[in-house]
Design a protein around this motif. Structure first.
Motif, PDB file in Angstrom:
ATOM      1  N   ALA A  90       0.829  -1.206   0.000  1.00 23.01           N
ATOM      2  CA  ALA A  90       0.000   0.000   0.000  1.00 23.01           C
ATOM      3  C   ALA A  90       0.864   1.257   0.000  1.00 23.01           C
ATOM      4  CB  ALA A  90      -0.933  -0.011   1.204  1.00 23.01           C
ATOM      5  N   ALA A  91       1.976   1.232   0.735  1.00 24.37           N
ATOM      6  CA  ALA A  91       2.877   2.385   0.756  1.00 24.37           C
ATOM      7  C   ALA A  91       3.477   2.631  -0.625  1.00 24.37           C
ATOM      8  CB  ALA A  91       3.980   2.166   1.786  1.00 24.37           C
ATOM      9  N   ALA A  92       3.860   1.568  -1.319  1.00 23.44           N
ATOM     10  CA  ALA A  92       4.404   1.722  -2.670  1.00 23.44           C
ATOM     11  C   ALA A  92       3.348   2.296  -3.615  1.00 23.44           C
ATOM     12  CB  ALA A  92       4.906   0.374  -3.180  1.00 23.44           C
ATOM     13  N   MET A  93       2.119   1.799  -3.506  1.00 21.43           N
ATOM     14  CA  MET A  93       1.050   2.342  -4.338  1.00 21.43           C
ATOM     15  C   MET A  93       0.820   3.816  -4.037  1.00 21.43           C
ATOM     16  SD  MET A  93      -1.795  -0.686  -4.136  1.00 21.43           S
ATOM     17  CE  MET A  93      -1.398  -2.377  -4.544  1.00 21.43           C
ATOM     18  N   GLY A  94       0.865   4.173  -2.755  1.00 19.19           N
ATOM     19  CA  GLY A  94       0.675   5.565  -2.379  1.00 19.19           C
ATOM     20  C   GLY A  94       1.740   6.470  -2.972  1.00 19.19           C
ATOM     21  N   PHE A  95       2.988   5.983  -2.993  1.00 21.64           N
ATOM     22  CA  PHE A  95       4.062   6.791  -3.563  1.00 21.64           C
ATOM     23  C   PHE A  95       3.908   6.932  -5.070  1.00 21.64           C
ATOM     24  CE2 PHE A  95       6.328   6.673   0.424  1.00 21.64           C
ATOM     25  CZ  PHE A  95       7.059   7.845   0.376  1.00 21.64           C
ATOM     26  N   VAL A  96       3.531   5.869  -5.753  1.00 24.42           N
ATOM     27  CA  VAL A  96       3.340   5.942  -7.201  1.00 24.42           C
ATOM     28  C   VAL A  96       2.198   6.903  -7.538  1.00 24.42           C
ATOM     29  CG1 VAL A  96       2.678   4.633  -9.256  1.00 24.42           C
ATOM     30  CG2 VAL A  96       4.306   3.666  -7.637  1.00 24.42           C
ATOM     31  N   PHE A  97       1.093   6.770  -6.825  1.00 22.80           N
ATOM     32  CA  PHE A  97      -0.050   7.653  -7.074  1.00 22.80           C
ATOM     33  C   PHE A  97       0.299   9.094  -6.706  1.00 22.80           C
ATOM     34  CE2 PHE A  97      -4.164   9.501  -5.615  1.00 22.80           C
ATOM     35  CZ  PHE A  97      -4.773   9.552  -6.854  1.00 22.80           C
ATOM     36  N   GLY A  98       1.014   9.281  -5.596  1.00 22.54           N
ATOM     37  CA  GLY A  98       1.429  10.627  -5.204  1.00 22.54           C
ATOM     38  C   GLY A  98       2.340  11.262  -6.238  1.00 22.54           C
ATOM     39  N   LEU A  99       3.240  10.468  -6.820  1.00 22.48           N
ATOM     40  CA  LEU A  99       4.122  10.995  -7.864  1.00 22.48           C
ATOM     41  C   LEU A  99       3.317  11.422  -9.081  1.00 22.48           C
ATOM     42  CD1 LEU A  99       6.991  11.522  -8.871  1.00 22.48           C
ATOM     43  CD2 LEU A  99       7.081   9.150  -9.678  1.00 22.48           C
ATOM     44  N   MET A 100       2.304  10.633  -9.434  1.00 27.46           N
ATOM     45  CA  MET A 100       1.448  11.010 -10.564  1.00 27.46           C
ATOM     46  C   MET A 100       0.733  12.330 -10.290  1.00 27.46           C
ATOM     47  SD  MET A 100      -0.300   7.365 -11.557  1.00 27.46           S
ATOM     48  CE  MET A 100       0.671   5.997 -12.167  1.00 27.46           C
ATOM     49  N   MET A 101       0.210  12.494  -9.070  1.00 24.43           N
ATOM     50  CA  MET A 101      -0.472  13.731  -8.717  1.00 24.43           C
ATOM     51  C   MET A 101       0.496  14.906  -8.690  1.00 24.43           C
ATOM     52  SD  MET A 101      -3.662  13.129  -8.420  1.00 24.43           S
ATOM     53  CE  MET A 101      -3.323  12.102  -9.871  1.00 24.43           C
ATOM     54  N   LEU A 102       1.743  14.648  -8.277  1.00 23.21           N
ATOM     55  CA  LEU A 102       2.746  15.709  -8.263  1.00 23.21           C
ATOM     56  C   LEU A 102       3.048  16.181  -9.678  1.00 23.21           C
ATOM     57  CD1 LEU A 102       4.620  17.318  -6.374  1.00 23.21           C
ATOM     58  CD2 LEU A 102       6.357  15.565  -6.750  1.00 23.21           C
ATOM     59  N   ILE A 103       3.190  15.239 -10.609  1.00 25.11           N
ATOM     60  CA  ILE A 103       3.438  15.601 -12.004  1.00 25.11           C
ATOM     61  C   ILE A 103       2.252  16.359 -12.587  1.00 25.11           C
ATOM     62  CG2 ILE A 103       3.798  14.653 -14.312  1.00 25.11           C
ATOM     63  CD1 ILE A 103       5.344  12.355 -13.003  1.00 25.11           C
ATOM     64  N   LEU A 104       1.036  15.887 -12.278  1.00 23.96           N
ATOM     65  CA  LEU A 104      -0.161  16.557 -12.768  1.00 23.96           C
ATOM     66  C   LEU A 104      -0.266  17.969 -12.214  1.00 23.96           C
ATOM     67  CD1 LEU A 104      -2.878  16.487 -14.279  1.00 23.96           C
ATOM     68  CD2 LEU A 104      -3.896  15.503 -12.220  1.00 23.96           C
ATOM     69  N   THR A 105       0.019  18.114 -10.926  1.00 25.92           N
ATOM     70  CA  THR A 105      -0.047  19.439 -10.311  1.00 25.92           C
ATOM     71  C   THR A 105       0.983  20.377 -10.901  1.00 25.92           C
ATOM     72  OG1 THR A 105      -0.798  18.404  -8.246  1.00 25.92           O
ATOM     73  CG2 THR A 105       0.030  20.666  -8.116  1.00 25.92           C
ATOM     74  N   ALA A 106       2.212  19.882 -11.119  1.00 27.37           N
ATOM     75  CA  ALA A 106       3.262  20.714 -11.710  1.00 27.37           C
ATOM     76  C   ALA A 106       2.868  21.175 -13.108  1.00 27.37           C
ATOM     77  CB  ALA A 106       4.576  19.942 -11.741  1.00 27.37           C
TER      78      ALA A 106
END
Length: 312
Positions: A280-296
């Motif tokens: 779950a932590a790995a999934m959270g990091f992958v999803f968080g990275l996607m949101m970070l790229i989208l936000t940027a």
């Protein structure tokens, strides 16, 4: 000795002493930021790189194993993570245009000096103060397969049999999307009302004297001047929609067949139901990275729009 009208030339100005006072003001925020942001992120990354078992004190280092599971076809983590991410993207693609269009339409209607304007503004804004659980229970009851208000009204008006909204793939999204629009449209409407108040009325008066119709006034005055606010509303609404969790959990429980399960809902299930905390932590990091790229990317668009607006 060479002198200056104001006196003798002095040596180079003394170097300013570094005052600790500004840093003392920043210290409380820095401590809270570290405790509640930096430390949890670092600890979560540590968990994702180890096989984390609450009953086993030995946490074996596995490197990127759980990240590879997300990219390897055939693993349950890969199948359900990307499927629920697609579900969340579908919800965002459908709900964001509706939320933007409905908010703008309501703002245009309620900006006019009509009778009961303040009352109707409050009516559309008040659902936003409800908790997601209350909102979910309400719309689950309204779209219930047997006793829901929507099916009851449909049967009363047309005599048609009830539609199994909550147990049919595709149709199960209807109460989630409609409920979300009803629940959150008031906030975006308020932003548009504030933006409409900043448009000079002289522009509309000049357009009316030139014979512009209301449609032309909206096309050439209102819509262009609402561009920055529309971009802001679109970005914030898209980011909020990607965080879909409570609506699908309460209204459909992610069903049927995980067709309405959001990615955050699946990450929660993986960590707390399946007890796969590292996964779950790995999934959270992958999803968080996607949101970070989208936000940027979205902030880059906002910055470019601001520069173009300033140049104009």
């Amino acid at each position: 000795m060479t002198t200056h009208p104001a006196g003798p030339l002095s040596a180079a100005p003394a170097r300013r002493r570094l005052s600790p006072e500004p840093y003392l003001y920043l210290l409380p925020h820095a401590v809270l930021f570290f405790v509640f942001t930096v430390y949890p992120i670092g600890y979560g990354l540590y968990i994702s790189l180890h096989r984390w078992d609450l009953l086993n004190p030995e946490k074996a280092f596995v490197g990127t194993e759980f990240y590879r599971n997300l990219l390897s076809s055939g693993t349950p983590q890969s199948e359900f993570f990307w499927r629920t991410l697609l579900n969340t993207t579908l919800f965002t693609v459908v709900s964001v245009p509706l939320l933007v269009a409905a908010a703008l339409g309501l703002a245009l209607l309620l900006y006019r000096p009509i009778f009961g304007r303040s009352f109707f503004r409050a009516v559309f804004f008040l659902p936003g103060i409800l908790t997601v659980s209350v909102m979910g229970i309400l719309w689950r009851w309204m779209f219930d397969n047997q006793i829901g208000l929507v099916n009851a009204a449909r049967e009363l008006l047309t005599g048609a049999p009830p539609i199994p909204w909550l147990s049919t793939e595709g149709l199960a999204w209807v109460p989630i999307v409609v409920g979300t629009v009803w629940w959150t449209v008031g906030f975006n409407m308020t932003l548009y009302l504030a933006a409409l108040g900043n448009i000079p009325s002289s522009l509309y008066e000049a357009a009316s004297l030139d014979g512009a119709t209301p449609g032309q006034q909206f096309r050439f005055i209102t819509w262009p001047l609402l561009g920055p606010q529309t971009l802001f509303v679109f970005i914030t609404t898209a980011l909020a929609s990607f965080q879909l969790f409570g609506q699908s959990l309460v209204i459909t429980a992610g069903g049927p067949n995980r067709s309405t399960q959001s990615v955050i809902q699946y990450i929660t299930e993986e960590g707390f139901t399946n007890a796969q905390i590292s996964s779950a932590a790995a999934m959270g990091f992958v999803f968080g990275l996607m949101m970070l790229i989208l936000t940027a990317a979205q902030f880059r668009i906002m910055a470019r729009d601001a520069r173009e607006g300033g140049a104009a």
